[in-house]
Structure formats: structure tokens, C-alpha cells
Write a protein that holds these residues in place. Structure first.
Motif, mmCIF file in Angstrom:
data_model
loop_
_atom_site.group_PDB
_atom_site.id
_atom_site.type_symbol
_atom_site.label_atom_id
_atom_site.label_comp_id
_atom_site.label_asym_id
_atom_site.label_seq_id
_atom_site.Cartn_x
_atom_site.Cartn_y
_atom_site.Cartn_z
ATOM 1 N N ILE A 66 -9.341 -12.657 6.207
ATOM 2 C CA ILE A 66 -10.261 -13.344 5.292
ATOM 3 C C ILE A 66 -10.614 -12.437 4.116
ATOM 4 O O ILE A 66 -10.641 -12.877 2.957
ATOM 5 C CB ILE A 66 -11.546 -13.777 6.037
ATOM 6 N N GLU A 67 -10.866 -11.165 4.390
ATOM 7 C CA GLU A 67 -11.191 -10.229 3.305
ATOM 8 C C GLU A 67 -10.016 -10.071 2.346
ATOM 9 O O GLU A 67 -10.199 -10.008 1.121
ATOM 10 C CB GLU A 67 -11.607 -8.864 3.863
ATOM 11 N N ILE A 68 -8.814 -10.029 2.903
ATOM 12 C CA ILE A 68 -7.623 -9.940 2.053
ATOM 13 C C ILE A 68 -7.497 -11.191 1.186
ATOM 14 O O ILE A 68 -7.206 -11.109 -0.015
ATOM 15 C CB ILE A 68 -6.362 -9.728 2.916
ATOM 16 N N CYS A 69 -7.745 -12.357 1.766
ATOM 17 C CA CYS A 69 -7.692 -13.601 0.995
ATOM 18 C C CYS A 69 -8.746 -13.621 -0.113
ATOM 19 O O CYS A 69 -8.489 -14.110 -1.215
ATOM 20 C CB CYS A 69 -7.885 -14.803 1.919
ATOM 21 N N ASN A 70 -9.926 -13.106 0.178
ATOM 22 C CA ASN A 70 -10.981 -13.056 -0.844
ATOM 23 C C ASN A 70 -10.557 -12.197 -2.028
ATOM 24 O O ASN A 70 -10.874 -12.504 -3.184
ATOM 25 C CB ASN A 70 -12.285 -12.534 -0.239
ATOM 26 N N LYS A 71 -9.830 -11.129 -1.761
ATOM 27 C CA LYS A 71 -9.334 -10.279 -2.848
ATOM 28 C C LYS A 71 -8.246 -11.011 -3.647
ATOM 29 O O LYS A 71 -8.136 -10.859 -4.869
ATOM 30 C CB LYS A 71 -8.813 -8.950 -2.283
ATOM 31 N N VAL A 72 -7.437 -11.813 -2.953
ATOM 32 C CA VAL A 72 -6.427 -12.629 -3.634
ATOM 33 C C VAL A 72 -7.108 -13.645 -4.553
ATOM 34 O O VAL A 72 -6.661 -13.880 -5.685
ATOM 35 C CB VAL A 72 -5.523 -13.342 -2.603
ATOM 36 N N VAL A 73 -8.196 -14.249 -4.082
ATOM 37 C CA VAL A 73 -8.941 -15.215 -4.891
ATOM 38 C C VAL A 73 -9.442 -14.571 -6.185
ATOM 39 O O VAL A 73 -9.353 -15.159 -7.269
ATOM 40 C CB VAL A 73 -10.122 -15.806 -4.087
ATOM 41 N N GLU A 74 -9.957 -13.342 -6.075
ATOM 42 C CA GLU A 74 -10.430 -12.633 -7.271
ATOM 43 C C GLU A 74 -9.285 -12.395 -8.254
ATOM 44 O O GLU A 74 -9.462 -12.520 -9.470
ATOM 45 C CB GLU A 74 -11.074 -11.300 -6.869
ATOM 46 N N ALA A 75 -8.108 -12.068 -7.723
ATOM 47 C CA ALA A 75 -6.936 -11.851 -8.583
ATOM 48 C C ALA A 75 -6.503 -13.151 -9.259
ATOM 49 O O ALA A 75 -6.098 -13.149 -10.433
ATOM 50 C CB ALA A 75 -5.787 -11.275 -7.754
ATOM 51 N N ILE A 76 -6.594 -14.262 -8.547
ATOM 52 C CA ILE A 76 -6.246 -15.569 -9.130
ATOM 53 C C ILE A 76 -7.229 -15.937 -10.233
ATOM 54 O O ILE A 76 -6.831 -16.444 -11.293
ATOM 55 C CB ILE A 76 -6.216 -16.650 -8.027
ATOM 56 N N LYS A 77 -8.509 -15.689 -10.001
ATOM 57 C CA LYS A 77 -9.523 -15.959 -11.034
ATOM 58 C C LYS A 77 -9.206 -15.199 -12.317
ATOM 59 O O LYS A 77 -9.308 -15.728 -13.426
ATOM 60 C CB LYS A 77 -10.909 -15.568 -10.529
ATOM 61 N N THR A 78 -8.810 -13.936 -12.151
ATOM 62 C CA THR A 78 -8.477 -13.107 -13.312
ATOM 63 C C THR A 78 -7.229 -13.637 -14.012
ATOM 64 O O THR A 78 -7.198 -13.761 -15.242
ATOM 65 C CB THR A 78 -8.260 -11.649 -12.879
ATOM 66 N N THR A 252 0.159 -9.095 -5.923
ATOM 67 C CA THR A 252 -1.263 -8.844 -5.679
ATOM 68 C C THR A 252 -1.456 -8.046 -4.400
ATOM 69 O O THR A 252 -2.211 -7.064 -4.365
ATOM 70 C CB THR A 252 -2.043 -10.172 -5.585
ATOM 71 N N LEU A 253 -0.761 -8.459 -3.332
ATOM 72 C CA LEU A 253 -0.897 -7.760 -2.053
ATOM 73 C C LEU A 253 -0.319 -6.351 -2.114
ATOM 74 O O LEU A 253 -0.897 -5.414 -1.554
ATOM 75 C CB LEU A 253 -0.206 -8.561 -0.944
ATOM 76 N N LEU A 254 0.816 -6.205 -2.785
ATOM 77 C CA LEU A 254 1.419 -4.879 -2.899
ATOM 78 C C LEU A 254 0.510 -3.941 -3.680
ATOM 79 O O LEU A 254 0.351 -2.769 -3.326
ATOM 80 C CB LEU A 254 2.789 -4.968 -3.572
ATOM 81 N N SER A 255 -0.118 -4.464 -4.724
ATOM 82 C CA SER A 255 -1.070 -3.666 -5.494
ATOM 83 C C SER A 255 -2.247 -3.237 -4.629
ATOM 84 O O SER A 255 -2.715 -2.099 -4.701
ATOM 85 C CB SER A 255 -1.575 -4.480 -6.693
ATOM 86 N N LEU A 256 -2.717 -4.145 -3.767
ATOM 87 C CA LEU A 256 -3.822 -3.810 -2.858
ATOM 88 C C LEU A 256 -3.381 -2.803 -1.805
ATOM 89 O O LEU A 256 -4.070 -1.795 -1.575
ATOM 90 C CB LEU A 256 -4.316 -5.097 -2.168
ATOM 91 N N ILE A 257 -2.244 -3.068 -1.166
ATOM 92 C CA ILE A 257 -1.786 -2.229 -0.051
ATOM 93 C C ILE A 257 -1.468 -0.803 -0.490
ATOM 94 O O ILE A 257 -1.643 0.150 0.273
ATOM 95 C CB ILE A 257 -0.567 -2.890 0.631
ATOM 96 N N THR A 296 6.580 0.987 -3.744
ATOM 97 C CA THR A 296 6.403 -0.069 -4.744
ATOM 98 C C THR A 296 7.553 -1.071 -4.683
ATOM 99 O O THR A 296 7.636 -1.981 -5.491
ATOM 100 C CB THR A 296 6.318 0.529 -6.169
ATOM 101 N N ALA A 297 8.445 -0.855 -3.711
ATOM 102 C CA ALA A 297 9.583 -1.764 -3.554
ATOM 103 C C ALA A 297 9.124 -3.046 -2.869
ATOM 104 O O ALA A 297 8.212 -3.036 -2.053
ATOM 105 C CB ALA A 297 10.675 -1.097 -2.716
#
Length: 301
Positions: A66-78, A252-257, A296-297
Motif C-alpha cells: 500500500i505504501e508503495i502504491c501511495n508513492k506511485v500515486v504521487e508520481a502519477i499526480k506529478t 517509477t518503481l525502479l527510481s524508488l527501489i 538501473t537496468a
């Protein structure tokens, strides 16, 4: 008369186009980011029985996924330049997740979707954010050390999970005569094992650890040392045939991870006390996930 009839058909067509059913069809024909922009809403699926990934706390979805999804939502908003993106949470299960994604009832499933080729035919997977082997949990007084010790017995597994397929393969390959019992809820399945009604439950190592930690009698149960699979990647579940959304989610996930924030996020859910019960699962980051944090691959299934 003919012109009047054509006029009636014209207005009937306009009426149909404006109907909710037709509007829903038009939305479903759009790509995910386009639909989110148009509705200013994103629909996210969650489970209430997959601690520590996806569960309910204070009447709200909570957990690592859920926390990961919330971060994805913020990226989509941007990305979409939306000041206020509405989030619609939709309760799901492992049995219904693929139907919800296929029917566009959800845009992302925020639950640990463990990968298999068969499942990949039904939905798209993001890059992994967790890896976990399959194990089973049983009562200590059963003296069950291996899957062979369960030959001829009934084994519980949650419907719609990757473990159903795994168990059928193990059963067939080793001629174990296992009776595979399906349940729709992890908690209900766990209670059947805890009460001694059935001898074992098969699931992800991490989810079994979560269920054991929440148990009122954790000392009466044990998780098998034997693994029934190598570490399996878990990602977010996405709609098929939307390469733009898949690419955006993966980036988005790769940038977070690969960020410093991810280590803290992982430690918060797997190496620290989780409020309100201060449960520490003590699950170190796997070698596979560590490898992703330093690359980064793009991950290829």
C-alpha cells in the motif's frame, strides 16, 4: 416519413452514447493514464488479509504494498499535473484480482502479486518489489518436516494464488496423493491449521511469518525449513496491453527501489516493530531485491 425515421435513429444514437454504460465502455477503451486524467481518479485494489503487504488498520488500507502504491500515486499526480488526484480503494482478493484488472475496475492491484507465466497471460506485472519462497505452516505436534510427510493428507491453500499451481505440480511429480483444499481468506485458512482441523497451509514465507506473528499461540506452530519454490518475484498487477502505463510504473518503481528512501521503507516493514502491536517480522532483504536496488537496468521476467 423516412426523414423522420432517420431523425429518430439519430437522436436514439445520441441517447445511447450519453448513457452510463456507453460512457463506461468509452473509458475502458482509453489507456490508463488517459482515463485517470479524464476522471481525476485512480482505482486501487487492496486485500485485508495479507499482512504486512496489504491489510486494514484504522479502517484504511495499510502495508508495504500500500505504501508503495501511495508513492506511485504521487508520481502519477506529478506526471499528469493533477493537484488533487482522488484515490478509490477497492477491496479485492487473490481470487478476484485478475477479474478486476481485466474489467478495468482497478488500475493497479496493490497486493503482492507473485509472478508466473500463466498469470502473465491474464495481467501485466510491474518490476518486483519483493521476492519470497513458498513454504508451509503446521502445528509443531504434527512433526511434519517435509512435504512428503503430508502425503495422503489435505493441505490448505488460498484460492487464486500461485501456490495452487505449485502444489498441483509437486503432487503430480512426487505422487503424494495430496488433497488440495481451497480457502478464500488467509486468516480463515490459518485458523483451520491452528485449530488442528487441517494439517498445513501453503503460502509465501513472508505472509506465513505475518500470520504467525499475529497468532495468539505462535509457539504452537512452525514454518517449514523446506522451501517448495525458489524466490519468486512479486510486483504490482497492471492491465494488459498498456505499454505506456507499464513503462511509467516500472520507471517509477525502479527510481524508488534504487533510492536511499527504499532501504528505510523496507526496514520499516520487515526489520522494525510495526505499530500498533510492535510486530517485528525480522525478514532481511533478499539477495534478488538487493541486486535490484543497485541497478538501473530494467527487470525482465
Amino acid at each position: 416519413m423516412q426523414s423522420k425515421s432517420l431523425l429518430c435513429h439519430f437522436f436514439l444514437g445520441l441517447l445511447l452514447l450519453s448513457s452510463p454504460l456507453c460512457r463506461a465502455h468509452n473509458l475502458h477503451s482509453k489507456k490508463t493514464l488517459e482515463k485517470i486524467t479524464e476522471t481525476n481518479t485512480i482505482s486501487l485494489g487492496y486485500q485485508d488479509d495479507a499482512f504486512p503487504f496489504s491489510y486494514v488498520e484504522n479502517k484504511q488500507p495499510a502495508g508495504y504494498s500500500i505504501e508503495i502504491c501511495n508513492k506511485v500515486v504521487e508520481a502519477i499526480k506529478t506526471k499528469l499535473k493533477l493537484k488533487d488526484l482522488k484515490v478509490r480503494w477497492i477491496k479485492s482478493s487473490t481470487a478476484s484480482q485478475f477479474v478486476l484488472i481485466k474489467n478495468h475496475a482497478t488500475d493497479i492491484m496493490c497486493i503482492p502479486a507473485f509472478y508466473s507465466e500463466a498469470r502473465h497471460q491474464k495481467a501485466e506485472f510491474s518490476i518486483p518489489y519483493f521476492f519470497s519462497s513458498t513454504r508451509f505452516i503446521t502445528r509443531k505436534n504434527n512433526h511434519t518436516d517435509t512435504i512428503e510427510d503430508l502425503a495422503g493428507h489435505s493441505i490448505l491453500v488460498k484460492s487464486g494464488t500461485i501456490y495452487v499451481e505449485q502444489l498441483h505440480n509437486i503432487n503430480r511429480t512426487n505422487d503424494l496423493n495430496l488433497n488440495i483444499e481451497l480457502d478464500n481468506n488467509n486468516r480463515a485458512a490459518f485458523e483451520e491449521v491452528q485449530s488442528g482441523e487441517l494439517p498445513a497451509l501453503v503460502s509465501s514465507s513472508a505472509i506465513l511469518k505475518g500470520m504467525l506473528a499475529l497468532s495468539p499461540e505462535p509457539d504452537s506452530l512452525e514454518i517449514s525449513d523446506e522451501t517448495l519454490s525458489p524466490p519468486i518475484p512479486a510486483g504490482l498487477l497492471l492491465p494488459l496491453d498498456d505499454n505506456e502505463f507499464k513503462s511509467f510504473l516500472d520507471e517509477t518503481l525502479l527510481s524508488l527501489i534504487t533510492s536511499k528512501d527504499f532501504t528505510a521503507l523496507y526496514q520499516r516493514w520487515f526489520l522494525s516493530p510495526i505499530p500498533p502491536k510492535a510486530i517485528n517480522l525480522n525478514i532481511p532483504m533478499s539477495a534478488d531485491l538487493k541486486a535490484l536496488t543497485t541497478t538501473t537496468a530494467k527487470y525482465v521476467y
